[in-house]
Write a protein that holds these residues in place. Sequence first.
Motif, mmCIF file in Angstrom:
data_model
loop_
_atom_site.group_PDB
_atom_site.id
_atom_site.type_symbol
_atom_site.label_atom_id
_atom_site.label_comp_id
_atom_site.label_asym_id
_atom_site.label_seq_id
_atom_site.Cartn_x
_atom_site.Cartn_y
_atom_site.Cartn_z
ATOM 1 N N VAL A 178 0.861 -1.186 0.000
ATOM 2 C CA VAL A 178 0.000 0.000 0.000
ATOM 3 C C VAL A 178 0.899 1.238 0.000
ATOM 4 O O VAL A 178 0.861 2.060 0.921
ATOM 5 C CB VAL A 178 -0.979 0.015 1.198
ATOM 6 C CG1 VAL A 178 -2.032 1.110 0.995
ATOM 7 C CG2 VAL A 178 -1.687 -1.320 1.355
ATOM 8 N N ALA A 179 1.754 1.333 -1.005
ATOM 9 C CA ALA A 179 2.658 2.486 -1.159
ATOM 10 C C ALA A 179 3.550 2.695 0.056
ATOM 11 O O ALA A 179 4.001 3.811 0.317
ATOM 12 C CB ALA A 179 1.863 3.761 -1.462
ATOM 13 N N CYS A 180 3.835 1.626 0.802
ATOM 14 C CA CYS A 180 4.583 1.810 2.056
ATOM 15 C C CYS A 180 6.041 2.193 1.799
ATOM 16 O O CYS A 180 6.658 2.851 2.636
ATOM 17 C CB CYS A 180 4.485 0.567 2.934
ATOM 18 S SG CYS A 180 5.503 -0.825 2.428
ATOM 19 N N THR A 181 6.604 1.805 0.658
ATOM 20 C CA THR A 181 7.996 2.185 0.380
ATOM 21 C C THR A 181 8.141 3.702 0.368
ATOM 22 O O THR A 181 9.049 4.264 0.998
ATOM 23 C CB THR A 181 8.462 1.596 -0.961
ATOM 24 O OG1 THR A 181 8.399 0.169 -0.898
ATOM 25 C CG2 THR A 181 9.896 2.018 -1.279
ATOM 26 N N ASN A 182 7.232 4.364 -0.312
ATOM 27 C CA ASN A 182 7.343 5.820 -0.402
ATOM 28 C C ASN A 182 6.914 6.511 0.881
ATOM 29 O O ASN A 182 7.450 7.569 1.229
ATOM 30 C CB ASN A 182 6.542 6.334 -1.595
ATOM 31 C CG ASN A 182 7.297 6.126 -2.900
ATOM 32 O OD1 ASN A 182 8.520 6.021 -2.908
ATOM 33 N ND2 ASN A 182 6.576 6.046 -4.001
ATOM 34 N N TRP A 183 5.955 5.933 1.619
ATOM 35 C CA TRP A 183 5.617 6.534 2.913
ATOM 36 C C TRP A 183 6.756 6.353 3.910
ATOM 37 O O TRP A 183 7.012 7.229 4.745
ATOM 38 C CB TRP A 183 4.312 5.970 3.465
ATOM 39 C CG TRP A 183 3.109 6.618 2.865
ATOM 40 C CD1 TRP A 183 2.153 6.051 2.083
ATOM 41 C CD2 TRP A 183 2.758 8.009 2.986
ATOM 42 N NE1 TRP A 183 1.217 6.991 1.715
ATOM 43 C CE2 TRP A 183 1.560 8.203 2.253
ATOM 44 C CE3 TRP A 183 3.335 9.105 3.638
ATOM 45 C CZ2 TRP A 183 0.931 9.452 2.152
ATOM 46 C CZ3 TRP A 183 2.707 10.341 3.548
ATOM 47 C CH2 TRP A 183 1.531 10.504 2.812
ATOM 48 N N LYS A 184 7.475 5.244 3.828
ATOM 49 C CA LYS A 184 8.663 5.083 4.678
ATOM 50 C C LYS A 184 9.723 6.116 4.307
ATOM 51 O O LYS A 184 10.410 6.661 5.184
ATOM 52 C CB LYS A 184 9.233 3.674 4.531
ATOM 53 C CG LYS A 184 8.455 2.588 5.250
ATOM 54 C CD LYS A 184 9.149 1.245 5.077
ATOM 55 C CE LYS A 184 8.447 0.121 5.813
ATOM 56 N NZ LYS A 184 9.151 -1.172 5.648
ATOM 57 N N ARG A 185 9.856 6.378 3.025
ATOM 58 C CA ARG A 185 10.800 7.426 2.596
ATOM 59 C C ARG A 185 10.416 8.774 3.189
ATOM 60 O O ARG A 185 11.273 9.543 3.653
ATOM 61 C CB ARG A 185 10.829 7.506 1.065
ATOM 62 C CG ARG A 185 11.569 6.362 0.380
ATOM 63 C CD ARG A 185 11.613 6.589 -1.122
ATOM 64 N NE ARG A 185 12.528 5.641 -1.755
ATOM 65 C CZ ARG A 185 12.200 4.797 -2.719
ATOM 66 N NH1 ARG A 185 10.945 4.764 -3.171
ATOM 67 N NH2 ARG A 185 13.092 3.974 -3.244
ATOM 68 N N VAL A 186 9.130 9.074 3.170
ATOM 69 C CA VAL A 186 8.655 10.328 3.763
ATOM 70 C C VAL A 186 9.004 10.387 5.250
ATOM 71 O O VAL A 186 9.485 11.413 5.756
ATOM 72 C CB VAL A 186 7.130 10.480 3.559
ATOM 73 C CG1 VAL A 186 6.573 11.613 4.415
ATOM 74 C CG2 VAL A 186 6.803 10.722 2.085
ATOM 75 N N MET A 187 8.807 9.286 5.970
ATOM 76 C CA MET A 187 9.118 9.256 7.398
ATOM 77 C C MET A 187 10.614 9.433 7.656
ATOM 78 O O MET A 187 11.014 10.052 8.646
ATOM 79 C CB MET A 187 8.622 7.947 8.017
ATOM 80 C CG MET A 187 7.106 7.791 8.037
ATOM 81 S SD MET A 187 6.254 9.014 9.080
ATOM 82 C CE MET A 187 6.660 8.401 10.721
ATOM 83 N N ILE A 188 11.449 8.899 6.771
ATOM 84 C CA ILE A 188 12.897 9.079 6.917
ATOM 85 C C ILE A 188 13.263 10.549 6.755
ATOM 86 O O ILE A 188 14.073 11.101 7.520
ATOM 87 C CB ILE A 188 13.656 8.208 5.895
ATOM 88 C CG1 ILE A 188 13.536 6.727 6.266
ATOM 89 C CG2 ILE A 188 15.120 8.609 5.806
ATOM 90 C CD1 ILE A 188 14.066 5.773 5.202
ATOM 91 N N VAL A 189 12.666 11.211 5.774
ATOM 92 C CA VAL A 189 12.948 12.638 5.570
ATOM 93 C C VAL A 189 12.473 13.447 6.774
ATOM 94 O O VAL A 189 13.196 14.326 7.275
ATOM 95 C CB VAL A 189 12.271 13.133 4.274
ATOM 96 C CG1 VAL A 189 12.367 14.649 4.171
ATOM 97 C CG2 VAL A 189 12.909 12.489 3.052
ATOM 98 N N LEU A 190 11.280 13.152 7.273
ATOM 99 C CA LEU A 190 10.745 13.918 8.402
ATOM 100 C C LEU A 190 11.562 13.709 9.672
ATOM 101 O O LEU A 190 11.854 14.657 10.407
ATOM 102 C CB LEU A 190 9.285 13.525 8.654
ATOM 103 C CG LEU A 190 8.268 13.914 7.580
ATOM 104 C CD1 LEU A 190 6.873 13.434 7.978
ATOM 105 C CD2 LEU A 190 8.264 15.425 7.357
ATOM 106 N N SER A 191 11.921 12.472 9.949
ATOM 107 C CA SER A 191 12.637 12.173 11.198
ATOM 108 C C SER A 191 14.129 12.427 11.094
ATOM 109 O O SER A 191 14.827 12.443 12.112
ATOM 110 C CB SER A 191 12.398 10.712 11.599
ATOM 111 O OG SER A 191 12.943 9.837 10.622
#
Length: 419
Positions: A178-191
Amino acid sequence: MTKPQLFRLWLVLGSVLMILMIIVYWDNVGTAHFYLHTAFSRPHPLEPLPTPGQGADRGFASEVGEFLEKLLGAGSKQNTLSGKKTEQPPLPASGRPVRGNMEESVRGYDWSTHDAPQSPDPDGRQAARRSTLREFCANASFVFPTKERSFDDIPNYELNHLIVDDRHGVIYCYVPKVACTNWKRVMIVLSESLLDQGAPYRDPLDIPREFVHNSSTHLTFNKFWRRYGRFSRHLMKIKLKKYTKFLFVRDPFVRLISAFRSKFELENDEFYRKFAVPMLRRYSNQSSPPASVREAFGAGLRVSFSNFIQYLLDPHTEKLAPFNEHWRQVHRLCHPCQIDYDFVGKLETLDQDAAQLLRLLNVDKLLHFPPSYRNRTASSWEEGWFAQIPLAWRRQLYKLYEADFVLFGYPKPENLLRD
């Protein structure tokens, strides 16, 4: 015991008592006075989504979390699961897939721009999704395994899909396929949990896939025990009250098709050895399957979708181990009846939901969700994929994933379930 010894003893006991009072205050009173972000706690009535301006106080949430983490982390090894930024060895600079290759075709990337249908009332749509979720979690006549347990009853290892960003006060439960690869990327950028040549990543798509799915890259709830010990659950509950919690879901049957395509139509040695070989032996009368996926594909030997469905329905499967995360039910990954999610996104409305969520988090000026991800496993394919699956199996499969259909508002696929 001398007076100086008694004084030191009372000083130690007083300090311990003060720490406990601070913790209890933040947990009970602090929610009222330090209310840092929307937390929808049952049985409160539905409230409108927070406006982007409400994210302005999120920095204070981080300060509270940092102070409590320092308080609870005293005396522990700070280099163990500390959430420190990780410097990674050099890899290809971009996480963008190469156009035109087999992996891109099966995984379903589409980098062309397109306009998804826009909802005239995205806030109302969110309210409806959360309302459906709460309604069925509270409905005593709707029963499924693990529904009635409390958050404290969830084993620690089942909390490994909850990624925490303390900088912005965000908790994301990732659902594979469910698009988790790109949402994980977003979380890496935010954190800012990952560094590239000493600097945090700014563009999600610059983060290589190899790092995105490395568990050491993310701070997840299941790591709290090793860091905070007996205080771990308490700290989780504080964060669940104060942080914005979100997940993304998709049609359960379409997600299964997508999982099958990416794990069994591509040469994947890990999944071949761990899952395909037992399936071939048990359901395809292959007593001695090839040792490697390359040999198997070269010989034209592959797991069929029918084999995969048999594997899911076989009672023997979960006696050996729980379902793999790529086909495990969403309610088992994210515990939506124990965790009150503030935002429920759907892959079917990904572009609009992603933009709405980033505005809600007040980070839409910092980054954009990677553009135009569209998985080509479409819901219109269901009838074709299930055409060779016996009706009895389809009905059993629906029962297995019924909770996900109902909780997240997906219609029952009557066209697949009737004679």
